[in-house]
Design a protein around this motif. Structure first.
Motif, PDB file in Angstrom:
ATOM      1  N   LEU A 116     -26.001-119.582  17.528  1.00  0.00           N
ATOM      2  CA  LEU A 116     -26.518-119.423  18.879  1.00  0.00           C
ATOM      3  C   LEU A 116     -27.741-120.308  19.067  1.00  0.00           C
ATOM      4  O   LEU A 116     -28.469-120.589  18.111  1.00  0.00           O
ATOM      5  N   ARG A 117     -27.966-120.712  20.306  1.00  0.00           N
ATOM      6  CA  ARG A 117     -29.195-121.446  20.634  1.00  0.00           C
ATOM      7  C   ARG A 117     -29.577-121.115  22.065  1.00  0.00           C
ATOM      8  O   ARG A 117     -28.730-121.091  22.959  1.00  0.00           O
ATOM      9  N   ARG A 118     -30.873-120.855  22.262  1.00  0.00           N
ATOM     10  CA  ARG A 118     -31.373-120.562  23.606  1.00  0.00           C
ATOM     11  C   ARG A 118     -32.802-121.049  23.743  1.00  0.00           C
ATOM     12  O   ARG A 118     -33.576-120.999  22.770  1.00  0.00           O
ATOM     13  N   GLU A 119     -33.139-121.528  24.911  1.00  0.00           N
ATOM     14  CA  GLU A 119     -34.507-121.976  25.177  1.00  0.00           C
ATOM     15  C   GLU A 119     -35.474-120.834  24.893  1.00  0.00           C
ATOM     16  O   GLU A 119     -35.297-119.709  25.353  1.00  0.00           O
ATOM     17  N   GLY A 120     -36.497-121.140  24.109  1.00  0.00           N
ATOM     18  CA  GLY A 120     -37.495-120.133  23.759  1.00  0.00           C
ATOM     19  C   GLY A 120     -37.165-119.356  22.506  1.00  0.00           C
ATOM     20  O   GLY A 120     -38.025-118.644  21.969  1.00  0.00           O
ATOM     21  N   ALA A 121     -35.921-119.459  22.023  1.00  0.00           N
ATOM     22  CA  ALA A 121     -35.519-118.736  20.814  1.00  0.00           C
ATOM     23  C   ALA A 121     -35.094-119.671  19.693  1.00  0.00           C
ATOM     24  O   ALA A 121     -35.056-119.271  18.531  1.00  0.00           O
ATOM     25  N   GLY A 122     -34.770-120.918  20.036  1.00  0.00           N
ATOM     26  CA  GLY A 122     -34.302-121.851  19.016  1.00  0.00           C
ATOM     27  C   GLY A 122     -32.863-121.585  18.632  1.00  0.00           C
ATOM     28  O   GLY A 122     -32.077-121.033  19.412  1.00  0.00           O
ATOM     29  N   THR A 123     -32.523-121.945  17.404  1.00  0.00           N
ATOM     30  CA  THR A 123     -31.158-121.791  16.892  1.00  0.00           C
ATOM     31  C   THR A 123     -31.117-120.685  15.854  1.00  0.00           C
ATOM     32  O   THR A 123     -32.043-120.545  15.047  1.00  0.00           O
ATOM     33  N   ALA A 124     -30.052-119.910  15.874  1.00  0.00           N
ATOM     34  CA  ALA A 124     -29.839-118.865  14.866  1.00  0.00           C
ATOM     35  C   ALA A 124     -28.458-119.028  14.266  1.00  0.00           C
ATOM     36  O   ALA A 124     -27.494-119.331  14.970  1.00  0.00           O
ATOM     37  N   LEU A 125     -28.372-118.836  12.969  1.00  0.00           N
ATOM     38  CA  LEU A 125     -27.103-118.812  12.241  1.00  0.00           C
ATOM     39  C   LEU A 125     -26.963-117.421  11.646  1.00  0.00           C
ATOM     40  O   LEU A 125     -27.814-116.980  10.866  1.00  0.00           O
ATOM     41  N   ILE A 126     -25.894-116.710  12.006  1.00  0.00           N
ATOM     42  CA  ILE A 126     -25.723-115.317  11.595  1.00  0.00           C
ATOM     43  C   ILE A 126     -24.467-115.184  10.761  1.00  0.00           C
ATOM     44  O   ILE A 126     -23.397-115.696  11.132  1.00  0.00           O
ATOM     45  N   ASP A 127     -24.578-114.498   9.635  1.00  0.00           N
ATOM     46  CA  ASP A 127     -23.431-114.223   8.759  1.00  0.00           C
ATOM     47  C   ASP A 127     -22.799-112.900   9.189  1.00  0.00           C
ATOM     48  O   ASP A 127     -23.347-111.831   8.906  1.00  0.00           O
ATOM     49  N   PRO A 128     -21.634-112.925   9.873  1.00  0.00           N
ATOM     50  CA  PRO A 128     -21.028-111.670  10.328  1.00  0.00           C
ATOM     51  C   PRO A 128     -20.326-110.903   9.215  1.00  0.00           C
ATOM     52  O   PRO A 128     -19.840-109.801   9.460  1.00  0.00           O
ATOM     53  N   VAL A 129     -20.268-111.465   8.010  1.00  0.00           N
ATOM     54  CA  VAL A 129     -19.773-110.692   6.865  1.00  0.00           C
ATOM     55  C   VAL A 129     -20.877-109.739   6.407  1.00  0.00           C
ATOM     56  O   VAL A 129     -20.635-108.553   6.169  1.00  0.00           O
ATOM     57  N   ALA A 130     -22.099-110.248   6.309  1.00  0.00           N
ATOM     58  CA  ALA A 130     -23.241-109.408   5.929  1.00  0.00           C
ATOM     59  C   ALA A 130     -23.705-108.529   7.079  1.00  0.00           C
ATOM     60  O   ALA A 130     -24.203-107.422   6.863  1.00  0.00           O
ATOM     61  N   CYS A 131     -23.538-109.015   8.312  1.00  0.00           N
ATOM     62  CA  CYS A 131     -23.941-108.266   9.519  1.00  0.00           C
ATOM     63  C   CYS A 131     -22.722-108.136  10.427  1.00  0.00           C
ATOM     64  O   CYS A 131     -22.588-108.884  11.412  1.00  0.00           O
ATOM     65  N   PRO A 132     -21.820-107.211  10.121  1.00  0.00           N
ATOM     66  CA  PRO A 132     -20.538-107.167  10.841  1.00  0.00           C
ATOM     67  C   PRO A 132     -20.614-106.601  12.253  1.00  0.00           C
ATOM     68  O   PRO A 132     -19.661-106.757  13.020  1.00  0.00           O
ATOM     69  N   ASP A 133     -21.722-105.956  12.610  1.00  0.00           N
ATOM     70  CA  ASP A 133     -21.844-105.371  13.952  1.00  0.00           C
ATOM     71  C   ASP A 133     -22.922-106.123  14.730  1.00  0.00           C
ATOM     72  O   ASP A 133     -24.112-105.913  14.511  1.00  0.00           O
ATOM     73  N   LEU A 134     -22.491-106.982  15.635  1.00  0.00           N
ATOM     74  CA  LEU A 134     -23.436-107.744  16.459  1.00  0.00           C
ATOM     75  C   LEU A 134     -23.466-107.219  17.891  1.00  0.00           C
ATOM     76  O   LEU A 134     -23.850-107.937  18.811  1.00  0.00           O
ATOM     77  N   SER A 135     -23.066-105.963  18.064  1.00  0.00           N
ATOM     78  CA  SER A 135     -23.021-105.403  19.414  1.00  0.00           C
ATOM     79  C   SER A 135     -24.416-105.326  20.031  1.00  0.00           C
ATOM     80  O   SER A 135     -24.576-105.454  21.246  1.00  0.00           O
ATOM     81  N   GLY A 136     -25.443-105.110  19.212  1.00  0.00           N
ATOM     82  CA  GLY A 136     -26.807-105.081  19.739  1.00  0.00           C
ATOM     83  C   GLY A 136     -27.215-106.430  20.297  1.00  0.00           C
ATOM     84  O   GLY A 136     -27.818-106.517  21.367  1.00  0.00           O
ATOM     85  N   LEU A 137     -26.859-107.495  19.592  1.00  0.00           N
ATOM     86  CA  LEU A 137     -27.136-108.841  20.082  1.00  0.00           C
ATOM     87  C   LEU A 137     -26.322-109.122  21.335  1.00  0.00           C
ATOM     88  O   LEU A 137     -26.831-109.690  22.310  1.00  0.00           O
ATOM     89  N   GLY A 138     -25.065-108.699  21.319  1.00  0.00           N
ATOM     90  CA  GLY A 138     -24.225-108.884  22.492  1.00  0.00           C
ATOM     91  C   GLY A 138     -24.799-108.177  23.708  1.00  0.00           C
ATOM     92  O   GLY A 138     -24.817-108.734  24.816  1.00  0.00           O
ATOM     93  N   ALA A 139     -25.301-106.958  23.505  1.00  0.00           N
ATOM     94  CA  ALA A 139     -25.887-106.197  24.616  1.00  0.00           C
ATOM     95  C   ALA A 139     -27.162-106.862  25.120  1.00  0.00           C
ATOM     96  O   ALA A 139     -27.437-106.887  26.326  1.00  0.00           O
ATOM     97  N   ALA A 140     -27.949-107.422  24.199  1.00  0.00           N
ATOM     98  CA  ALA A 140     -29.190-108.081  24.590  1.00  0.00           C
ATOM     99  C   ALA A 140     -28.925-109.319  25.442  1.00  0.00           C
ATOM    100  O   ALA A 140     -29.775-109.726  26.236  1.00  0.00           O
ATOM    101  N   LEU A 141     -27.734-109.905  25.281  1.00  0.00           N
ATOM    102  CA  LEU A 141     -27.381-111.104  26.042  1.00  0.00           C
ATOM    103  C   LEU A 141     -26.454-110.800  27.214  1.00  0.00           C
ATOM    104  O   LEU A 141     -25.903-111.712  27.824  1.00  0.00           O
ATOM    105  N   SER A 142     -26.287-109.516  27.519  1.00  0.00           N
ATOM    106  CA  SER A 142     -25.452-109.140  28.661  1.00  0.00           C
ATOM    107  C   SER A 142     -26.088-109.649  29.947  1.00  0.00           C
ATOM    108  O   SER A 142     -27.291-109.512  30.163  1.00  0.00           O
ATOM    109  N   GLY A 143     -25.268-110.257  30.782  1.00  0.00           N
ATOM    110  CA  GLY A 143     -25.777-110.816  32.027  1.00  0.00           C
ATOM    111  C   GLY A 143     -26.244-112.250  31.892  1.00  0.00           C
ATOM    112  O   GLY A 143     -26.406-112.944  32.902  1.00  0.00           O
TER     113      GLY A 143
END
Length: 431
Positions: free
Chosen positions: A87-114
């Motif tokens: 992911l990359r967003r202005e003000g946040a930079g770039t993030a690389l997330i391992d979904p094997v180690a972090c299999p639930d990204l629903s919180g991140l998804g909710a934070a980016l809703s809208g």
């Protein structure tokens, strides 16, 4: 040149975001610049909940659209799960997330809703993102935008080079992303995939607006974002490569048994089914109907480095198919809803064949005027269905209703209705 090609050729319209790194390399004016490093370097891979919480907060506080990408391990692992999310967003930079180690990204998804998500070829990544709790409410698909704008090459590398003037290194697109730890060159490649995605989105939005197609694109993006997950495919074994050679029902049963056995093994071992047994070997066994392990081992795809136990499990699948009663054998040809293959129309319904020929010619001419692929102007399946079973009364209202019923977007309905009204009035030979 199309409008889009003119745009790509005009270096004054290239709008790279930010200043490229000092070591990005130099090039002569007008030539594309190799993009070798992310602006802020390669970020650490997020592998624990505390780091994920920090990234979630940072991206929630960011501004503007968010670039999103996912890497799968197609050809190596079973299924299409994500093994890295970028992911990359202005003000946040770039993030690389391992979904094997972090299999639930629903919180991140909710934070980016809208927030508008920017993806390239969104329909490829949305299923694996949905599995880990990330579903956009708004999106911008840069590949689809390129198609609508008339670009002849719409891969991410080609688009970034043609529109923004940078060259992305694409050498790791087909690697095994389930590898742990992920090598640094792969992580660099992954970070660069989202480095300029928002910049590309902004440039394409301007180009679509210039061509008068921005509203069309927005309708397309909304259709992707609101589409329900696809239904599971019926009889997936029928998609075995080489199936056209298999004619008899008993042979079809062998394909089904071998495919289903392979699928169970691949799922259990979490490997690509093709690494368990090739499609070519399945078809070979179906055609030969071997009577024992010795005969099976003589077939291509079974003898080389395959142990006795493996051969026995494949022969058992063949034997199960051979012992099925006639009533349990699959029917030849997949049951389809809708019209028959167009090649059969001339014999079955000459008037429908004439309508389809006229409709295809009309859509082709319209697509050429719009400088976009025919399939983006209107789905070929929709055209076939309407030509095979036209409305009882053909007029603009009935054709609009039929197109809408088949899922055409308003912009498509408006443009294609006159073409189909004319085509549906065509009479076949002898009519």
């Amino acid at each position: 040149m199309t409008d889009a090609q003119d745009t790509a050729a005009d270096s004054s319209l290239r709008t790279p975001g930010g200043t490229p790194p000092d070591d990005a390399g130099s090039s002569v004016p007008g030539a594309p610049t190799p993009l070798l490093e992310p602006r802020e370097g390669i970020p650490p891979v997020i592998t624990d909940e505390a780091a994920l919480a920090r990234v979630t907060a940072a991206f929630a506080a960011g501004t503007g659209p968010v670039a999103v990408d996912a890497e799968r391990a197609s050809g190596y692992r079973y299924g299409q799960r994500a093994y890295l999310v970028q992911l990359r967003r202005e003000g946040a930079g770039t993030a690389l997330i391992d979904p094997v180690a972090c299999p639930d990204l629903s919180g991140l998804g909710a934070a980016l809703s809208g927030v508008e998500w920017v993806l390239h070829a969104a329909t490829q990544d949305l299923p694996c993102l949905r599995e880990i709790g990330m579903t956009p409410t708004r999106l911008f698909d840069t590949e689809l935008a390129g198609r609508l704008a008339g670009f002849p090459r719409v891969g991410l590398g080609a688009m970034v080079e043609g529109v923004l003037g940078y060259v992305l290194e694409k050498g790791h697109s087909a690697v095994d992303w389930s590898t742990r730890p992920l090598p640094e060159p792969w992580l660099r490649y992954a970070a660069l995939d989202v480095e300029l995605l928002v910049d590309l989105r902004d440039a394409l939005e301007k180009e679509l607006d210039r061509q008068g197609k921005l509203e069309w694109a927005l309708q397309e993006f909304d259709a992707i974002a609101t589409a329900p997950p696809p239904e599971p495919r019926k009889d997936p074994w029928r998609r075995t490569s080489g199936m056209h050679k298999v004619r008899r029902r008993r042979q079809l049963a062998v394909v089904r048994e071998l495919w289903e056995t392979r699928d169970r093994i691949a799922r259990r071992r979490d490997v690509s089914p093709g690494k368990v047994l090739s499609d070519a070997a399945i078809v070979e066994a179906a055609l030969a109907l071997p009577g024992n392990v010795h005969a099976l081992a003589a077939l291509n795809g079974f003898g080389h480095r395959m142990g006795r136990r493996q051969l026995e499990q494949w022969q058992a699948a063949v034997d199960r198919a051979k012992n099925l009663p006639e009533t349990a054998l699959p029917q030849p040809g997949q049951q389809v809803t809708g019209p028959p293959p167009p090649r059969a129309w001339a014999d079955k319904d000459p008037a429908a064949a004439a309508r389809l020929s006229a409709a295809r010619a009309g859509v082709s001419a319209l697509a050429e005027r719009l400088a976009m692929p025919q399939e983006n102007v209107i789905s070929p399946d929709t055209v076939r269905r309407i030509c095979w079973e036209p409305p009882a009364v053909v007029d603009p209202g009935s054709v609009e209703a039929a197109l809408t019923g088949y899922g055409a977007r308003p912009w498509q309905v408006e443009l294609v209705t006159p073409v189909l009204v004319d085509a549906l009035a065509v009479k076949g030979a002898g009519a």
